[in-house]
Design a protein around this motif. Structure first.
Motif, PDB file in Angstrom:
ATOM      1  N   TYR D  81       1.030  -1.119  -0.139  1.00 51.60           N
ATOM      2  CA  TYR D  81      -0.396   0.081  -0.240  1.00 51.60           C
ATOM      3  C   TYR D  81       0.924   1.241  -0.218  1.00 51.60           C
ATOM      4  CZ  TYR D  81      -2.232   4.102   2.176  1.00 51.60           C
ATOM      5  OH  TYR D  81      -2.769   5.350   2.096  1.00 51.60           O
ATOM      6  N   HIS D  82       2.045   0.942   0.606  1.00 49.99           N
ATOM      7  CA  HIS D  82       2.880   1.996   0.302  1.00 49.99           C
ATOM      8  C   HIS D  82       3.877   2.753  -0.329  1.00 49.99           C
ATOM      9  CE1 HIS D  82       5.576   5.458   3.560  1.00 49.99           C
ATOM     10  NE2 HIS D  82       5.928   4.980   2.069  1.00 49.99           N
ATOM     11  N   ASN D  83       3.739   1.217  -1.108  1.00 53.11           N
ATOM     12  CA  ASN D  83       4.943   1.562  -1.915  1.00 53.11           C
ATOM     13  C   ASN D  83       3.610   2.434  -3.291  1.00 53.11           C
ATOM     14  OD1 ASN D  83       7.586   1.155  -1.299  1.00 53.11           O
ATOM     15  ND2 ASN D  83       7.250  -0.570  -1.226  1.00 53.11           N
ATOM     16  N   LEU D  84       2.937   1.842  -3.381  1.00 51.11           N
ATOM     17  CA  LEU D  84       1.687   2.012  -4.611  1.00 51.11           C
ATOM     18  C   LEU D  84       1.368   3.566  -4.652  1.00 51.11           C
ATOM     19  CD1 LEU D  84       0.463  -0.938  -4.527  1.00 51.11           C
ATOM     20  CD2 LEU D  84       1.153  -0.820  -6.138  1.00 51.11           C
ATOM     21  N   SER D  85       1.277   4.078  -3.197  1.00 52.77           N
ATOM     22  CA  SER D  85       1.001   5.387  -2.682  1.00 52.77           C
ATOM     23  C   SER D  85       1.830   6.122  -3.339  1.00 52.77           C
ATOM     24  CB  SER D  85       0.826   5.079  -0.767  1.00 52.77           C
ATOM     25  OG  SER D  85      -1.002   5.174  -0.979  1.00 52.77           O
ATOM     26  N   ALA D  86       3.261   6.407  -2.934  1.00 57.58           N
ATOM     27  CA  ALA D  86       3.521   7.114  -2.891  1.00 57.58           C
ATOM     28  C   ALA D  86       4.278   6.947  -4.215  1.00 57.58           C
ATOM     29  CB  ALA D  86       4.948   5.960  -2.315  1.00 57.58           C
ATOM     30  N   ALA D  87       3.783   5.799  -4.685  1.00 57.03           N
ATOM     31  CA  ALA D  87       3.802   6.130  -6.347  1.00 57.03           C
ATOM     32  C   ALA D  87       3.514   7.292  -7.379  1.00 57.03           C
ATOM     33  CB  ALA D  87       4.449   4.517  -7.118  1.00 57.03           C
ATOM     34  N   ARG D  88       2.108   6.928  -6.883  1.00 56.56           N
ATOM     35  CA  ARG D  88       1.184   7.338  -7.079  1.00 56.56           C
ATOM     36  C   ARG D  88       1.437   8.940  -7.080  1.00 56.56           C
ATOM     37  NH1 ARG D  88      -3.709   9.230  -6.163  1.00 56.56           N
ATOM     38  NH2 ARG D  88      -5.706   8.847  -7.361  1.00 56.56           N
ATOM     39  N   GLY D 111      -3.066   8.384 -13.866  1.00 55.75           N
ATOM     40  CA  GLY D 111      -3.006   8.554 -12.421  1.00 55.75           C
ATOM     41  C   GLY D 111      -4.464   8.823 -12.521  1.00 55.75           C
ATOM     42  N   LYS D 112      -5.359   7.651 -12.156  1.00 60.13           N
ATOM     43  CA  LYS D 112      -6.574   7.655 -12.265  1.00 60.13           C
ATOM     44  C   LYS D 112      -7.107   6.773 -10.686  1.00 60.13           C
ATOM     45  CE  LYS D 112      -8.309   9.715 -15.907  1.00 60.13           C
ATOM     46  NZ  LYS D 112      -9.402  10.154 -17.500  1.00 60.13           N
ATOM     47  N   VAL D 113      -5.927   5.696 -10.285  1.00 63.26           N
ATOM     48  CA  VAL D 113      -6.501   4.834 -10.164  1.00 63.26           C
ATOM     49  C   VAL D 113      -6.272   5.168  -8.226  1.00 63.26           C
ATOM     50  CG1 VAL D 113      -6.492   2.753 -11.293  1.00 63.26           C
ATOM     51  CG2 VAL D 113      -5.139   2.998 -10.775  1.00 63.26           C
ATOM     52  N   LYS D 114      -7.199   4.723  -7.715  1.00 65.25           N
ATOM     53  CA  LYS D 114      -6.591   5.215  -5.891  1.00 65.25           C
ATOM     54  C   LYS D 114      -6.281   3.989  -5.517  1.00 65.25           C
ATOM     55  CE  LYS D 114      -9.798   8.799  -3.902  1.00 65.25           C
ATOM     56  NZ  LYS D 114     -11.251   8.610  -5.265  1.00 65.25           N
ATOM     57  N   VAL D 115      -5.732   4.164  -4.259  1.00 67.68           N
ATOM     58  CA  VAL D 115      -4.769   2.671  -3.849  1.00 67.68           C
ATOM     59  C   VAL D 115      -5.714   2.298  -2.811  1.00 67.68           C
ATOM     60  CG1 VAL D 115      -2.638   1.592  -3.407  1.00 67.68           C
ATOM     61  CG2 VAL D 115      -2.906   3.421  -5.045  1.00 67.68           C
ATOM     62  N   LEU D 116      -5.771   1.780  -1.728  1.00 64.92           N
ATOM     63  CA  LEU D 116      -6.308   1.897  -0.367  1.00 64.92           C
ATOM     64  C   LEU D 116      -5.837   0.266   0.485  1.00 64.92           C
ATOM     65  CD1 LEU D 116     -10.173   1.825  -2.023  1.00 64.92           C
ATOM     66  CD2 LEU D 116      -8.642   3.768  -1.395  1.00 64.92           C
ATOM     67  N   PRO D 117      -5.782   0.532   1.749  1.00 67.13           N
ATOM     68  CA  PRO D 117      -5.476  -0.011   2.306  1.00 67.13           C
ATOM     69  C   PRO D 117      -6.859  -1.265   1.869  1.00 67.13           C
ATOM     70  CG  PRO D 117      -5.209   1.957   3.126  1.00 67.13           C
ATOM     71  CD  PRO D 117      -5.546   2.019   2.221  1.00 67.13           C
ATOM     72  N   LEU D 118      -6.573  -3.125   3.002  1.00 70.74           N
ATOM     73  CA  LEU D 118      -8.328  -3.521   3.361  1.00 70.74           C
ATOM     74  C   LEU D 118      -8.800  -2.630   4.363  1.00 70.74           C
ATOM     75  CD1 LEU D 118      -9.640  -5.931   1.849  1.00 70.74           C
ATOM     76  CD2 LEU D 118      -8.443  -7.047   3.936  1.00 70.74           C
ATOM     77  N   ALA D 119      -8.174  -2.026   4.784  1.00 74.36           N
ATOM     78  CA  ALA D 119      -8.816  -1.600   6.307  1.00 74.36           C
ATOM     79  C   ALA D 119      -9.685  -0.100   5.344  1.00 74.36           C
ATOM     80  CB  ALA D 119      -7.932  -1.017   7.720  1.00 74.36           C
ATOM     81  N   GLU D 120      -9.111   0.109   4.495  1.00 70.79           N
ATOM     82  CA  GLU D 120     -10.063   1.690   4.627  1.00 70.79           C
ATOM     83  C   GLU D 120     -10.940   1.214   3.394  1.00 70.79           C
ATOM     84  OE1 GLU D 120      -9.282   4.621   5.132  1.00 70.79           O
ATOM     85  OE2 GLU D 120     -10.969   5.645   3.794  1.00 70.79           O
ATOM     86  N   MET D 152       2.097   2.177   7.099  1.00 74.85           N
ATOM     87  CA  MET D 152      -0.204   2.273   6.942  1.00 74.85           C
ATOM     88  C   MET D 152       0.102   4.327   6.682  1.00 74.85           C
ATOM     89  SD  MET D 152      -1.540  -0.017   6.799  1.00 74.85           S
ATOM     90  CE  MET D 152      -3.193  -0.166   7.301  1.00 74.85           C
ATOM     91  N   VAL D 153       0.865   4.482   7.920  1.00 75.62           N
ATOM     92  CA  VAL D 153       0.655   6.361   7.983  1.00 75.62           C
ATOM     93  C   VAL D 153       1.479   6.966   8.549  1.00 75.62           C
ATOM     94  CG1 VAL D 153      -0.594   4.951  10.047  1.00 75.62           C
ATOM     95  CG2 VAL D 153       1.436   5.283  10.765  1.00 75.62           C
ATOM     96  N   ARG D 154       2.598   6.834   7.369  1.00 76.23           N
ATOM     97  CA  ARG D 154       4.043   7.498   7.067  1.00 76.23           C
ATOM     98  C   ARG D 154       4.189   7.667   6.102  1.00 76.23           C
ATOM     99  NH1 ARG D 154       5.091   6.553  13.177  1.00 76.23           N
ATOM    100  NH2 ARG D 154       6.290   5.075  11.898  1.00 76.23           N
ATOM    101  N   PRO D 155       5.182   8.643   5.332  1.00 72.96           N
ATOM    102  CA  PRO D 155       4.377  10.312   5.740  1.00 72.96           C
ATOM    103  C   PRO D 155       2.818  10.670   4.990  1.00 72.96           C
ATOM    104  CG  PRO D 155       6.622  10.534   4.141  1.00 72.96           C
ATOM    105  CD  PRO D 155       5.775   8.558   4.238  1.00 72.96           C
ATOM    106  N   LYS D 156       2.831  11.417   5.780  1.00 73.29           N
ATOM    107  CA  LYS D 156       1.579  12.304   5.820  1.00 73.29           C
ATOM    108  C   LYS D 156       1.155  13.348   4.688  1.00 73.29           C
ATOM    109  CE  LYS D 156      -2.272  13.063   7.382  1.00 73.29           C
ATOM    110  NZ  LYS D 156      -3.509  11.911   7.844  1.00 73.29           N
ATOM    111  N   GLY D 157       1.197  12.790   3.333  1.00 71.72           N
ATOM    112  CA  GLY D 157       0.873  12.875   2.267  1.00 71.72           C
ATOM    113  C   GLY D 157       1.235  11.605   1.152  1.00 71.72           C
ATOM    114  N   ILE D 158       2.258  11.555   1.614  1.00 69.32           N
ATOM    115  CA  ILE D 158       2.196   9.713   0.975  1.00 69.32           C
ATOM    116  C   ILE D 158       1.572   9.109   0.818  1.00 69.32           C
ATOM    117  CG2 ILE D 158       4.532   8.660   0.138  1.00 69.32           C
ATOM    118  CD1 ILE D 158       5.463  10.452  -1.039  1.00 69.32           C
ATOM    119  N   VAL D 159       1.175   8.845   2.447  1.00 64.13           N
ATOM    120  CA  VAL D 159      -0.221   7.780   2.483  1.00 64.13           C
ATOM    121  C   VAL D 159      -1.256   8.259   3.463  1.00 64.13           C
ATOM    122  CG1 VAL D 159       1.643   5.295   2.556  1.00 64.13           C
ATOM    123  CG2 VAL D 159       0.647   6.953   5.115  1.00 64.13           C
TER     124      VAL D 159
END
Lengths: 661, 358, 354, 289, 191, 171
Positions: D81-88, D111-120, D152-159
């Motif tokens: 999740y972190h890596n996909l989000s960060a790349a995005r 840049g159209k897809v969102k990346v969500l952790p399962l919990a989200e 999951m939570v750091r850093p803000k802005g990336i995740v």
């Protein structure tokens, strides 16, 4: 017939050295409407001004251009000069050939050419100037002070002592503000309430001061000298004229355990209460949200029964009172940051993590623990207390970049108080920098270290977490370069000083500006530090920026002096370069209205001839008392019906045309 | 006079040759719209398109033109008149355009004052007409007594033949000189027209005349002038004006409207005087310095235009100032139709029993 | 009169509460254009509004002999509504006529398409006419036909009438020949990319919500222009502005242009000179577009009426795109009570200054 | 609701039980997961710490494929999740970077897809009410510490999953499942998993600190959404306990496993047998299995 | 004695490079120590993150390339989210690590395993498209010589089916290879 | 509509035309020498940017004489049409300067400036004005140095572009 005279100043050699002033004057002689042009060594000096006046008479000039220094320097001087010679002061324009020309361009031909162009622009503009008249505004000689803390109290006393009526509007039950909550004050360690209470009594008894406590500002209309303020007097349920403040009601009220905001929720108060024993006015209010009478349909009535003077009146309602004032002093004070953004410090999560204001109540003899320092979780006397400086201050990442200014000193004071009250307790202070700029402040800080053995650790706290029955404070001792952990019974966060939560909303009501941290903005940071940008509104205390008590008092007196100065005039002179409406062109779309920062534009109904008919329609009109002449409305207006006198489209376009030649 | 046959390629070459020696104005296509405008290359010329939106008049009466140049800087102001320069050719003028030129000539050239600017341009413009390739529903030239093949007023007339070539007719001496010049330069594809081409051209002309015949029944000028004579205060104008948005489309697209304004521009001591088109539909047209306006509302302005087209001009020159090109009909944003005004006026004159001949 | 309308029509003499009048979801709905009952219902609705005194004037369209060009008409009495018409040739945006009624002492009904309705809302938002003075008779518009396209489809033949179906139209010529062409081929350019064919605010609505034609063509053209070099863009606009004859039709039809004294008509200051050169053409075009930015409802009426085919929508839509991207405001005219984003601000606004 | 499923390498190996329980729970909650065809590794920590471009390119390939599917991505693994989000986020912010990456991966990415952790996904797309409505065995009486770790939570802005200092979303889900959550201070303290193989000693220290705090607050087990945290806290627990001279016996479970139990999925299907600290005695004691 | 006048000038370029790579500005650092104070691994570092910032500020950044700390950093980002000056501290550590590799710095023995793991990991992904965990663990053992480490842990995991014995190879391996090569090309073949 | 081809073709012609433009023509010609100097109009708000320029003066900081300042009370007073007018009359570059956001003497005037010109700036570029010919700056009264820097950089940028022909209407 326009007859323009051009006066080129040498400014000694300031201008003449790099600008050929004679050539500039010569080129001006060829400009349309120019009938006279000359140069002189110092145009602003008396002989220079006389030269202008003589030329006006001799050549029947009706417009003047002075090519000299920046208009910021001498525009007023020259306006007065031409006025004395019988020409409307707004028929004079300055061409800034010193700051914009001789001082910034060394090449003489280049400078001369540009100076000539600037003169041509000024001539083109002045040819389109029209005479403007300043208006006279009457002054209502009554002042409103918003906020009854030490700033408000001081300002009110100073104004009242000069013989003018003052109304203090205070949100809480009593005046006194933050200073009333404090225990001792630095660097003298004298008792805060001992020095404040007499002043509170003074305002309470002053014949020229009216205190509207438990009240808030509802709206502010009008302008300098003529504000119309609506004050919401919240329902107290107690008739102030009858109540003697005997205390029967609050002693007998069955609801006892409400958190006392005066005690930072560390102590309790009943549903009918005064903020603290020395409250002014000494008239209680009922907290309707928690009073049994209001919660359970008229049950209880204990206070009513015990009141010896029958002062309780459950039926009282909020009242809106409209009053006129000539000046307003904003003294709304501060609150400490909630630090919700800092879960790692645990304020609100761990009861023994508190703010400095909490600590004040815990040390204060009038506080919930009667001056015995006990930690909130279990009432134990702390043996180790960590003070954390810059808690929320100087942290751009989380939205507050400024220094809260008073924390270094009050934390030193609190560490000293801790050591005095519990000699065996250790005080640790985590700090980034210690700022003790103030008389006797550095000495005070040194005393904390030397005499009281307070342990200063240079580093910002990274995390606070509980372990067994204490807290662990983790950080780096940056002087050691090693991680440190301090076991603490209590952690006191010197939480950032910030404006009251509703400061921005209040500023909008009053029509003054505020910065991004919502502190009210002063008109000039150096030269007009107690005036707001809005005429007639002045600033005092922490609502303008963090400061300590002496500074607050000084600013309050300064604001009061400004008010008194204003009241001492017969009438105020309004700006002449203001907006006005060409009603024939105005279609009443009011696009100008939202852009006016001063709410100076109002609708106005006019009657107009349309063929044989008379029709009524609504157009914009400018309140010249409120307008400050910024001209935003003139640009928002699509048809140019709104004009800014002194800077009309015609004038600016003429200048553009001239500088482009 | 002489009849020639010219292929499209031949015409192309002719235009190319012309470009070197004169300003050529011809129909072009711009963003899907046909306009008369200056061309830089023969490829831009589009003779098969519809009637160009921008009329031919701009060639002899440009939208704006400089009249005087002034220098007010010296002791004595210097003023000099500006004369239009060079030769012009206008190619593809439709018969309605030719009619319009004739009307403009009367305004600018007749009487005591001859407009020098117009005179110079008119004298130095060669007019090559084009037989209308088709007739639109908005066309009503027939009402004014001429048709889509009427080349009178032109120096030369082109008629597109079914095979793609053009029939080129020489109508004036000047036209003849032009053809001779072209022939001298040896334009491939420019030949004498045989009998076959002549009759093909006549057939084509007859075909478009028949097409134009369709409008004859619908629009007539009979009684229009007389009807309007008595209609000046009719509530009809207010009704019509209710819809009019007071834009300048009808006047600026009109091949005969010729009102102008005279303005000056100054840049420091130097200045110019120029004239530019104006229209009686703009409120500023009659606005006076003190703010008074004799034609304060759209009613007066629209009425003025229609009277000028259909009545005033007749009283002065004995003919209509409308030539039935239909541009105003087609482009009016709110579908105001001068033909309906004519019909209204005609009906009024019939109702009043005014004798057409009286 | 259709039943739905009859029952919902307000009782005579009873003032309409203001909050009801600003409700964005109309309470009354009539049959759709194309429905055989449509025109009758529309006429009935207008007739009863006049007859019952709810309105004193109705601005709509009237039949003319040229069926491709109905004319705007102003109905003052119920009797006149017999030749009221609404078909796919009602191209003219009639909202602007409301300005003539600024001082009219009565209520005015307007028969409007989605695009026209936005104009009405914009005039209301620009305080040119109060909401309660206008009865908005909205029509969910299936798209309008460009008469020029029909005529060019018919060639030399003269068109007698056009019968529109959902996907195609039948063109009948004077000679009686018939031909069928796809609807898309004769729709006006603006309708081909219309995203909002339904009146956002109305008192009565005819037809169910139309989907509109989602086309990015305009924005793609804008993007193409944005990708060009400065010199290319300069050449592009020079070429178009060169044709401008300054007839001011674009301004005069614009629902965002409500000034009685337009800057272009002023002598003092002399904003716009009469001389026809690129400088003045640019001043005119840029100023016009900038003046309406933030208030342009995207009706593209200006583009439609421009006799010389200047692609005005490429300017208006560009400005709209930027305004929307920068300030995230709704399309002007789609919501009551919304002011131009250019007379508002936010401390977090984008900043192109250095 | 349909989402592109990015299981990631761990879920196909050491975190198999996370994969299994994710799929089962999703099925139960009506989340349709379509595995991204031929997905590749996101690069974990190794890629971006050695090459900035590779760190974006590897996840970007997967994002680009998901974009072709037209679906938002559900990534249960915290690292993925972190890596996909960060790349995005990086590609969103830097147009030029996006162009370069498109060139590297030879695929279009808009840049159209969102990346969500399962919990989200469970929280915002299924909703806690739906979770509560489908409870079969509420986790009553089970005291849990939710451990979020870093990724999951750091850093803000990336995740953008939750507050970096005091996240609560896993707590909310587990509370909705009937569990009792302990409020504790080390929810996001790093467990050092990336040093598990390279700096084992350090890792053991960090694990010890975290477990100590959880135990002190009375937690009976730890729930997590990160395969690295799970493995680390589980496998290094014995060593950490020895070092601290204590015995934690704190089972470390994926939140999906416990949620599965609460939703009534058969215990045998949730991979409860694959932990080093066996959670089954505790769960049996609580009557949950 | 350190001549700061000289070092600040000499080290500016390096500092700028690190700033650029980490997308941050370490000159904003006011040395409060929040980063180090909150760092879970500061206790094991030779130089804390705050001191690393100071080295960069004073032009001594290259000294940080020799530090163990940059390899110990677990990139947990705690420092970054807490930094009151919005410095991407973890990003700086990462940038330093990349620089150290690029410039061929000797990696301190105690942390050499970090590099080995990274190489093994990236190699594994390059070959298969995904990670082959068992291969990774075995590779670590082979390269570090710690053959018996964690054996106790591996066997139960194998038995529980958590470690597969063969790598999973994706179909798009050629694509992955291409990505690696392209990156190498663009980054100047540093690896 | 084929936006691209013809425009590009004409653009080529345009650039050629631009290249052959007589540098000495028009308003930008320097008094004596006849060499071309860019003409730049700067609209400055009275309280910040104009004061910044004054400070540059009192600090004797040199900047190119091409900059001609038009003083307005607030950047919010700057009508976008002034920019067009300046270009019409022969300006080669125009800059607009005001107080930093949040520091407006009139509280909020510059926020409107920011909104208005973020739209106008993009639009001018869109209609074919070279983006380097128009720029906006926040310059406070204490930023004399910034004023100087801005003046220098902007002048150089405009100089490198040569005379502006877009919208120009000089005799």
């Amino acid at each position: 017939m326009k007859r323009i005279g051009v006066f080129v100043c040498h400014c000694g050699t300031n201008i003449a050295a790099t600008v050929d002033v004679e050539k500039v004057a010569e080129s001006a002689r060829h400009l349309p409407h120019v009938v006279f042009a000359t140069t002189y060594k110092f145009m602003c000096a008396d002989p220079g001004q006389k030269l202008i006046a003589d030329a006006i008479r001799e050549h029947a000039l009706n417009r003047v251009v002075v090519a000299a220094c920046s208009p910021h320097m001498h525009e007023r001087t020259f306006r007065k000069a031409v006025e004395r010679a019988g020409v409307n002061p707004y028929l004079m324009e300055v061409a800034n050939v010193r700051e914009q020309c001789s001082w910034v361009h060394r090449d003489k031909p280049v400078g001369t050419e540009k100076a000539a162009a600037l003169v041509a622009a000024a001539v083109a503009k002045v040819a389109r100037n029209v005479p403007l008249e300043s208006g006279k505004l009457p002054v209502e000689r009554r002042a409103l002070v918003v906020g009854g803390g030490i700033a408000g109290i001081q300002a009110a006393l100073d104004i009242a002592e000069s013989g003018y009526h003052v109304t203090i509007v205070e949100r809480e039950q009593s005046v006194g503000g933050r200073m009333a909550q404090l225990d001792k004050t630095f660097p003298t360690l004298d008792c805060s309430s001992c020095i404040l209470t007499p002043k509170m009594v003074d305002v309470g008894h002053h014949p020229m001061i009216e205190i509207c406590s438990y009240s808030e500002i509802e709206s502010v209309e009008g302008y300098v000298g003529n504000f119309e303020v609506t004050i919401r007097r919240k329902a107290t349920s107690v008739d102030p004229d009858v109540c003697t403040g005997c205390g029967e009601c609050w002693n007998r009220c069955p609801v006892k355990k409400l958190p006392s905001s005066f005690n930072m929720d560390l102590g309790h108060r009943p549903a009918i209460y005064v903020d603290f024993p020395q409250a002014i006015p000494n008239v209680p209010v009922i907290d309707r949200a928690n009073c049994t009478y209001y919660l359970r349909d008229g049950k209880c009535r204990v206070c009513e029964k015990v009141c010896p003077t029958k002062a309780i009146d459950f039926t009282l309602e909020d009242r809106l009172v409209k009053e006129r004032f000539g000046a307003i002093v904003m003294a709304t004070g501060f609150q400490t940051a909630s630090l919700q953004q800092y879960p790692e410090w645990g304020l609100g999560t761990y009861p023994d993590v508190v703010t400095g204001l909490h600590f004040e109540r815990l040390v204060s003899s009038t506080g919930p623990t009667e001056g015995k320092i006990k930690r909130p979780s279990d009432g134990k006397e702390p043996k180790s207390v960590v003070f954390v400086l810059c808690a929320g201050s100087r942290d751009e990442a989380r939205g507050r970049s400024y220094c809260s200014k008073a924390c270094c000193m009050y934390s030193a004071k609190q560490a000293i108080l801790l050591r005095e009250k519990i000699p065996q307790a250790q005080a640790h202070v985590f700090y980034m920098d210690i700022r003790t700029a103030g008389k006797d402040y550095e000495e005070f800080y040194m005393r904390a270290k030397e005499e009281y053995g307070v342990n200063y650790i240079r580093g910002r706290v990274a995390k606070v977490y509980p372990e067994k029955d204490h807290l662990v404070v983790r950080g780096e001792d940056t002087l050691l370069g090693r991680p440190v952990a301090v076991e603490a019974d209590m952690v006191v966060l010197a939480a950032a000083i910030e404006p009251r939560a509703d400061a921005a909303a209040l500023a909008q009501k009053v029509g003054i500006s505020y910065n991004r941290d919502h502190f009210f903005s002063e008109a000039h940071p150096k030269l007009r530090p107690v005036e707001s940008n809005t005429g007639g509104v002045f600033l005092a205390g922490c609502c303008q920026g963090p400061k300590d008590i002496p500074e607050t008092v000084a600013q309050a007196s300064a604001a009061a002096a400004k008010v008194v100065q204003m009241f001492s005039k017969d009438a105020l002179v309004s700006e002449a370069q203001l907006a006005s409406v060409n009603e024939a062109w105005c279609i009443g779309c009011f696009l100008c209205q939202p852009v006016c920062p001063y709410k100076a534009i109002q609708p106005k109904e006019i009657e107009e001839r349309r063929g044989r008919d008379k029709i009524k329609r609504t157009v914009s009109s400018v309140n010249t008392g409120l307008c400050q002449g910024c001209g935003a409305c003139a640009v928002a207006c699509p048809s140019g019906a709104m004009r800014l006198n002194g800077f009309t489209d015609e004038q600016i376009l003429a200048e553009v045309d001239a500088v482009c030649l | 006079m002489a009849e020639k046959l010219v292929t499209s390629e031949g015409l192309f070459t002719m235009v190319e040759k012309l470009l070197g020696r004169a300003q050529v104005t011809a129909p072009r296509e711009e963003n899907g719209i046909a306009v008369f405008g200056p061309v830089n290359s023969a490829g831009q010329v589009e003779l098969d398109g519809p009637l160009p939106v921008i009329p031919e008049k701009s060639v002899v009466f440009p939208q704006s033109e400089t009249l005087l140049r002034m220098d007010l800087g010296g002791e004595v102001p210097k003023v000099e008149a500006v004369e239009p320069e060079g030769e012009q050719v206008i190619l593809g003028v439709r018969p309605c355009g030719l009619q319009a030129f004739a009307r403009l000539d009367r305004v600018f050239l007749e009487g005591a004052f001859v407009d020098p600017q117009y005179r110079r341009r008119r004298d130095h413009t060669l007019i090559i007409a084009l037989t209308c390739p088709t007739v639109k529903r908005s066309c009503f030239c027939r009402a004014f007594g001429y048709g889509p093949s009427d080349g009178s007023g032109a120096d030369l007339q082109l008629t597109r033949l079914p095979g793609g070539s053009f029939h080129l007719e020489t109508l004036t001496e000047r036209g003849g000189e032009f053809v001779a010049e072209m022939e001298k330069e040896g334009i491939a594809g420019l030949t004498d027209a045989g009998a076959e081409a002549g009759s093909a051209a006549r057939a084509e002309k007859a075909r478009v005349e028949r097409l134009a015949e369709r409008s004859a029944a619908a629009v007539s000028t009979e009684g229009v002038v007389e009807g309007l004579d008595g209609m000046y205060d009719d509530p009809y104008w207010a009704q019509l004006a209710e819809r009019c948005i007071s834009c300048g489309i009808c006047t600026y697209l009109c091949p005969t409207c010729h009102c102008f304004d005279i303005c000056e521009k100054a840049r420091g001591p130097e200045a110019e005087r120029y004239r530019c088109w104006d229209t009686c539909l703009f409120s500023n047209y009659t606005l006076m310095a003190g703010g008074a306006n004799p034609r304060p509302t759209v009613r007066e302005r629209l009425r003025n235009r229609l009277y000028h087209k259909l009545n005033f001009f007749n009283h002065r020159y004995g003919e209509f100032l409308c030539v039935g090109c239909g541009r105003c009909v087609e482009h009016c944003p709110t579908n105001i139709d001068i033909r309906k005004v004519m019909a209204k006026a005609a009906a009024r004159s019939r109702a009043q029993g005014v004798s057409v001949n009286g | 009169m259709s039943e739905a309308i009859k029952t919902a029509a307000p009782v005579e003499g009873e003032p309409m509460p203001a909050e009801l009048k600003t409700a964005e979801i109309p309470t009354r709905r009539g049959p759709a254009p194309g429905d055989p009952e449509f025109l009758g219902a529309l006429r009935d609705c207008c007739r009863s509004l006049l007859a019952e005194g709810h309105v004193q004037r109705i601005i709509a369209y009237r039949e003319t002999p040229d069926s491709l060009r109905p004319e705007v008409a102003f109905f003052a009495s119920p009797e006149e509504t017999g030749d009221l018409v609404w078909d796919l040739f009602c191209n003219t945006n009639i909202c602007k006529y409301l300005l003539d009624y600024r001082t009219f002492e009565g209520r005015i009904g307007v028969v409007v398409k989605g695009c026209d309705a936005r104009g009405v809302v914009q005039l209301i938002n620009d305080m040119q006419i109060p909401r309660d003075k206008v009865e908005i008779i909205g029509i969910c518009c299936p798209g309008q036909i460009d008469p020029a396209k029909v005529e060019s489809a018919a060639g030399e033949a003269w068109v007698s009438r056009v019968v529109a179906g959902p996907d195609s139209v039948e063109i009948v010529t004077e000679e009686g020949t018939e031909m069928r062409v796809p609807l898309e081929s004769v729709l006006t350019d603006r309708c081909l990319s219309c995203r909002k064919p339904n009146p956002p605010v109305a008192d009565v609505v005819f037809g169910e919500d139309q989907k509109g034609r989602i086309s990015d063509e305009v924005f793609e053209q804008i993007a193409e222009l944005e990708r060009m070099s400065s010199a290319e863009r300069d050449a592009f606009w020079n070429r178009h502005f060169e044709r401008c004859i300054r007839c001011f039709a674009c301004r005069n039809v614009c629902p965002a242009c409500s000034c009685t004294k337009c800057v272009f008509d002023q002598q003092e200051p002399d904003w716009l000179a009469g001389e026809r050169n690129q400088a003045n053409q640019h001043f005119f075009q840029i100023t016009r577009a900038v003046h309406v930015s933030g208030r342009c409802t995207g009706c593209e009426e200006c583009d439609r009426v421009c006799p010389v085919g200047i692609p005005l929508r490429l300017m208006n839509k560009k400005l709209w795109k930027d305004v929307k991207d920068l300030f995230d405001s709704p399309l002007p005219g789609t919501k009551l009570g919304v002011r131009s984003p250019l007379v508002m601000w936010d401390p977090k606004d984008a900043d192109s200054f250095e | 609701m349909k989402l592109a499923y990015y299981p990631g390498c761990s879920l196909c190996g050491t975190a198999r039980e996370y994969n299994i329980s994710t799929i089962k729970v999703s099925e139960k909650l009506g989340i349709e997961l379509e595995e991204i065809p031929d997905w590749s590794c996101c690069g974990a920590t190794s890629a971006h710490t050695s090459s900035p471009l590779l760190g974006v390119a590897l996840p970007a390939r997967n994002l680009a494929i998901a974009e072709e599917m037209g679906l938002d991505v559900a990534a249960p693994c915290a690292a993925c999740y972190h890596n996909l989000s960060a790349a995005r986020v990086k590609m969103d912010r830097d147009h030029l970077l996006r162009k370069r990456i498109e060139e590297i991966i030879d695929r279009k990415y808009r840049g159209k897809v969102k990346v969500l952790p399962l919990a989200e996904v469970i929280l915002s797309r299924v909703g806690l009410d739906a979770v509560r409505d489908s409870l079969v065995h509420p986790l009553a009486g089970l005291k849990m510490a939710a451990y979020y770790g870093c990724l999951m939570v750091r850093p803000k802005g990336i995740v953008d999953f939750d507050d970096p200092e005091n996240p609560t979303k896993l707590d909310q889900i587990m509370e909705a499942a009937g569990g009792e959550m302990v409020d504790w201070s080390h929810k996001t303290e790093c467990c050092g998993a990336s040093l598990s193989l390279t700096g084992t000693e350090l890792c053991v220290d960090l694990v010890g600190r975290i477990l100590e705090r959880a135990a002190e607050e009375g937690a009976e087990c730890i729930v997590t959404a990160c395969p690295f945290c799970q493995a680390n806290l589980d496998m290094r627990q014995a060593e950490a306990a020895t070092k601290l001279k204590t015995d934690f016996r704190l089972p470390v479970l994926y939140f999906t496993q416990l949620l599965g139990i609460a939703l009534g999925l058969p215990a045998g299907e949730l991979g409860l047998d694959s932990h080093v600290v066996d959670p089954r005695p505790l769960l049996r004691e609580k009557g949950l299995i | 004695m350190l001549n700061l006048q000289a070092t600040i000038g000499a080290g500016r370029e390096f500092t700028d490079e690190i700033n650029h790579e980490a997308g941050t500005d370490i000159n904003r650092c006011y040395q409060c120590g929040t980063c180090s104070g909150g760092c879970p691994l500061f206790y094991a570092m030779d130089i804390g993150p705050r001191q690393v910032m100071r080295l960069l500020q004073t032009g001594l950044g290259e000294e940080a390339l020799r530090a163990r700390s940059i390899w110990i950093c677990a990139t947990c980002d705690t420092c970054t989210v807490r930094c009151p000056r919005e410095i991407n501290v973890a990003g700086v550590m990462e940038a330093l690590r990349i620089q150290a590799r690029r410039r061929g710095y000797r990696i301190p023995a105690a942390v050499r395993k970090v590099r080995i793991l990274t190489d093994l990991f990236l190699g594994s992904v390059r070959r298969s498209g995904r990670i082959f965990e068992l291969g990774l663990v075995q590779g670590m053992k082979m390269r570090t010589g710690e053959l018996l480490k964690d054996v106790g842990m591996g066997i139960p995991m194998l038995l529980k089916g958590k470690l597969s014995l063969r790598p999973h190879r994706i179909r798009g391996r050629a694509e992955i290879e291409r990505i690696y090569r392209k990156v190498q090309e663009m980054e100047g073949g540093s690896r | 509509m084929p936006v691209n081809e013809s425009a590009a073709a004409e653009a080529e012609m345009m650039t050629e035309a631009e290249m052959t433009t007589d540098g000495a023509s028009g308003a930008g010609a320097d008094a004596g020498t006849g060499t071309w100097e860019p003409r730049i109009v700067a609209f400055c708000c009275n309280w910040c940017s104009y004061a910044g320029a004054d400070l540059a003066g009192t600090s004797r900081k040199q900047y190119p004489a091409n900059i001609r300042i038009v003083r307005v009370p607030c950047s919010g007073r700057i009508n976008p049409q002034y920019i067009l007018r300046a270009f019409q009359r022969g300006a080669d570059g125009v800059m607009v300067a005001g107080c930093h956001p949040g520091d407006c003497h009139y509280t909020t005037g510059n926020y409107y400036t920011r909104r208005r010109f973020s739209v106008v700036q993009r639009f001018l570029e869109y209609v074919g004005l070279h983006p380097d010919r128009f720029s906006g700056h926040w310059i406070s009264g204490s930023e004399g140095e910034k004023f100087v820097q801005t003046a220098r950089e902007f002048t150089e940028k405009v100089r490198s572009l040569g005379p502006n022909e877009k919208m120009r209407d000089v005799l």
